[in-house]
Design a protein around this motif. Sequence first.
Motif, PDB file in Angstrom:
ATOM      1  N   GLY A  30     136.603  88.301 -25.555  1.00 60.86           N
ATOM      2  CA  GLY A  30     137.014  89.153 -24.209  1.00 60.86           C
ATOM      3  C   GLY A  30     137.306  90.365 -23.468  1.00 60.86           C
ATOM      4  O   GLY A  30     136.347  90.721 -24.730  1.00 60.86           O
TER       5      GLY A  30
ATOM      6  N   GLN B 189     141.506  90.013 -21.162  1.00 56.88           N
ATOM      7  CA  GLN B 189     141.082  89.268 -20.323  1.00 56.88           C
ATOM      8  C   GLN B 189     139.649  88.369 -21.078  1.00 56.88           C
ATOM      9  O   GLN B 189     139.122  88.648 -21.506  1.00 56.88           O
ATOM     10  CB  GLN B 189     140.221  90.014 -19.671  1.00 56.88           C
ATOM     11  CG  GLN B 189     141.040  90.932 -18.764  1.00 56.88           C
ATOM     12  CD  GLN B 189     140.575  91.594 -17.583  1.00 56.88           C
ATOM     13  OE1 GLN B 189     139.646  91.490 -16.687  1.00 56.88           O
ATOM     14  NE2 GLN B 189     141.168  92.968 -16.981  1.00 56.88           N
ATOM     15  N   PRO B 190     140.592  87.355 -21.295  1.00 56.37           N
ATOM     16  CA  PRO B 190     139.423  85.956 -21.890  1.00 56.37           C
ATOM     17  C   PRO B 190     137.895  86.271 -21.236  1.00 56.37           C
ATOM     18  O   PRO B 190     138.087  86.367 -19.540  1.00 56.37           O
ATOM     19  CB  PRO B 190     140.421  84.763 -21.833  1.00 56.37           C
ATOM     20  CG  PRO B 190     141.414  85.019 -21.442  1.00 56.37           C
ATOM     21  CD  PRO B 190     141.782  86.170 -21.101  1.00 56.37           C
ATOM     22  N   TYR B 191     136.964  85.579 -21.819  1.00 52.16           N
ATOM     23  CA  TYR B 191     135.917  85.489 -20.837  1.00 52.16           C
ATOM     24  C   TYR B 191     135.846  84.362 -20.533  1.00 52.16           C
ATOM     25  O   TYR B 191     135.896  84.212 -19.074  1.00 52.16           O
ATOM     26  CB  TYR B 191     134.545  85.308 -22.027  1.00 52.16           C
ATOM     27  CG  TYR B 191     134.157  86.039 -22.677  1.00 52.16           C
ATOM     28  CD1 TYR B 191     134.236  87.545 -22.337  1.00 52.16           C
ATOM     29  CD2 TYR B 191     134.171  86.679 -23.940  1.00 52.16           C
ATOM     30  CE1 TYR B 191     134.027  88.918 -22.769  1.00 52.16           C
ATOM     31  CE2 TYR B 191     133.754  87.340 -24.924  1.00 52.16           C
ATOM     32  CZ  TYR B 191     133.566  88.790 -24.539  1.00 52.16           C
ATOM     33  OH  TYR B 191     133.360  89.614 -24.918  1.00 52.16           O
ATOM     34  N   GLU B 192     136.383  83.617 -20.619  1.00 54.20           N
ATOM     35  CA  GLU B 192     136.851  81.839 -19.409  1.00 54.20           C
ATOM     36  C   GLU B 192     137.788  82.298 -18.784  1.00 54.20           C
ATOM     37  O   GLU B 192     137.605  81.386 -17.270  1.00 54.20           O
ATOM     38  CB  GLU B 192     137.504  80.869 -20.219  1.00 54.20           C
ATOM     39  CG  GLU B 192     136.818  80.271 -21.403  1.00 54.20           C
ATOM     40  CD  GLU B 192     137.086  81.242 -22.520  1.00 54.20           C
ATOM     41  OE1 GLU B 192     137.748  81.795 -23.454  1.00 54.20           O
ATOM     42  OE2 GLU B 192     136.005  81.119 -23.753  1.00 54.20           O
ATOM     43  N   HIS B 193     138.092  83.001 -18.392  1.00 52.29           N
ATOM     44  CA  HIS B 193     138.558  83.343 -17.320  1.00 52.29           C
ATOM     45  C   HIS B 193     137.737  84.278 -15.717  1.00 52.29           C
ATOM     46  O   HIS B 193     137.382  85.043 -16.181  1.00 52.29           O
ATOM     47  CB  HIS B 193     140.287  85.179 -16.950  1.00 52.29           C
ATOM     48  CG  HIS B 193     141.131  84.742 -16.514  1.00 52.29           C
ATOM     49  ND1 HIS B 193     140.833  85.580 -14.822  1.00 52.29           N
ATOM     50  CD2 HIS B 193     142.489  84.694 -16.431  1.00 52.29           C
ATOM     51  CE1 HIS B 193     141.917  85.319 -14.219  1.00 52.29           C
ATOM     52  NE2 HIS B 193     142.986  84.675 -14.972  1.00 52.29           N
ATOM     53  N   PRO B 194     138.207  83.611 -14.541  1.00 54.17           N
ATOM     54  CA  PRO B 194     137.590  83.874 -13.498  1.00 54.17           C
ATOM     55  C   PRO B 194     136.796  85.126 -13.115  1.00 54.17           C
ATOM     56  O   PRO B 194     136.432  85.508 -12.648  1.00 54.17           O
ATOM     57  CB  PRO B 194     137.698  83.288 -12.347  1.00 54.17           C
ATOM     58  CG  PRO B 194     138.624  81.843 -12.846  1.00 54.17           C
ATOM     59  CD  PRO B 194     139.565  82.249 -14.303  1.00 54.17           C
ATOM     60  N   SER B 195     138.353  86.089 -13.068  1.00 55.46           N
ATOM     61  CA  SER B 195     138.192  87.260 -12.714  1.00 55.46           C
ATOM     62  C   SER B 195     137.380  88.359 -13.734  1.00 55.46           C
ATOM     63  O   SER B 195     136.890  89.109 -13.544  1.00 55.46           O
ATOM     64  CB  SER B 195     139.535  88.379 -12.982  1.00 55.46           C
ATOM     65  OG  SER B 195     140.600  88.062 -13.896  1.00 55.46           O
ATOM     66  N   THR B 196     137.690  88.017 -15.606  1.00 55.24           N
ATOM     67  CA  THR B 196     136.249  88.350 -16.484  1.00 55.24           C
ATOM     68  C   THR B 196     135.320  88.186 -16.211  1.00 55.24           C
ATOM     69  O   THR B 196     134.235  88.944 -16.401  1.00 55.24           O
ATOM     70  CB  THR B 196     137.171  87.799 -17.422  1.00 55.24           C
ATOM     71  OG1 THR B 196     138.540  88.019 -17.790  1.00 55.24           O
ATOM     72  CG2 THR B 196     135.889  88.615 -18.829  1.00 55.24           C
ATOM     73  N   GLN B 197     135.338  86.641 -15.732  1.00 52.08           N
ATOM     74  CA  GLN B 197     134.070  86.923 -15.613  1.00 52.08           C
ATOM     75  C   GLN B 197     133.117  87.277 -14.569  1.00 52.08           C
ATOM     76  O   GLN B 197     131.827  88.354 -14.074  1.00 52.08           O
ATOM     77  CB  GLN B 197     133.377  85.297 -15.030  1.00 52.08           C
ATOM     78  CG  GLN B 197     134.072  84.208 -16.418  1.00 52.08           C
ATOM     79  CD  GLN B 197     133.993  82.857 -16.242  1.00 52.08           C
ATOM     80  OE1 GLN B 197     133.654  82.392 -14.646  1.00 52.08           O
ATOM     81  NE2 GLN B 197     133.652  81.655 -17.050  1.00 52.08           N
ATOM     82  N   GLN B 198     133.989  87.598 -12.789  1.00 48.56           N
ATOM     83  CA  GLN B 198     133.631  87.910 -11.666  1.00 48.56           C
ATOM     84  C   GLN B 198     133.097  89.599 -12.153  1.00 48.56           C
ATOM     85  O   GLN B 198     132.253  90.148 -11.982  1.00 48.56           O
ATOM     86  CB  GLN B 198     134.457  88.187 -10.987  1.00 48.56           C
ATOM     87  CG  GLN B 198     134.314  89.108  -9.687  1.00 48.56           C
ATOM     88  CD  GLN B 198     133.365  88.558  -8.980  1.00 48.56           C
ATOM     89  OE1 GLN B 198     132.720  87.396  -8.549  1.00 48.56           O
ATOM     90  NE2 GLN B 198     131.854  89.656  -8.913  1.00 48.56           N
TER      91      GLN B 198
ATOM     92  N   GLU C 106     137.201  94.808  -9.513  1.00 48.40           N
ATOM     93  CA  GLU C 106     139.057  95.336  -9.803  1.00 48.40           C
ATOM     94  C   GLU C 106     138.621  96.480  -9.841  1.00 48.40           C
ATOM     95  O   GLU C 106     140.131  96.788  -9.711  1.00 48.40           O
ATOM     96  CB  GLU C 106     139.024  94.109 -10.740  1.00 48.40           C
ATOM     97  CG  GLU C 106     138.599  94.494 -12.183  1.00 48.40           C
ATOM     98  CD  GLU C 106     138.420  94.230 -13.632  1.00 48.40           C
ATOM     99  OE1 GLU C 106     139.276  94.439 -14.187  1.00 48.40           O
ATOM    100  OE2 GLU C 106     138.587  92.694 -13.124  1.00 48.40           O
TER     101      GLU C 106
END
Length: 87
Positions: A47, A56-65, A78
């Motif tokens: 993350g 913020q883990p990589y799996e979280h949608p906001s991290t991916q965005q 963000e």
Amino acid sequence: IDFDLILEKVKDLNVLAEESVCQIEHTPQGARLRQPEPIPLTLYQNGIVMYNGPFQPYEHPSTQQCLQDIVDGYFPSELQMHYPDGI
């Protein structure tokens, strides 16, 4: 996660930010130009942490965005809350 690509894109964005217009800071003696403060970004195996904020883990949608924005050559969306006039 392609860390090399992310690091390359962050470097590109840093160059753009350095070339951006400096901000005018008013002082008692007049004014001076200053560049915006850097935004710390730490990449981990699982993350990221931006600023001193939450992990913020990589799996979280906001991290991916956030990472997709960087890979696409944009400053992360963000950051618009913190920098409504742009970085």
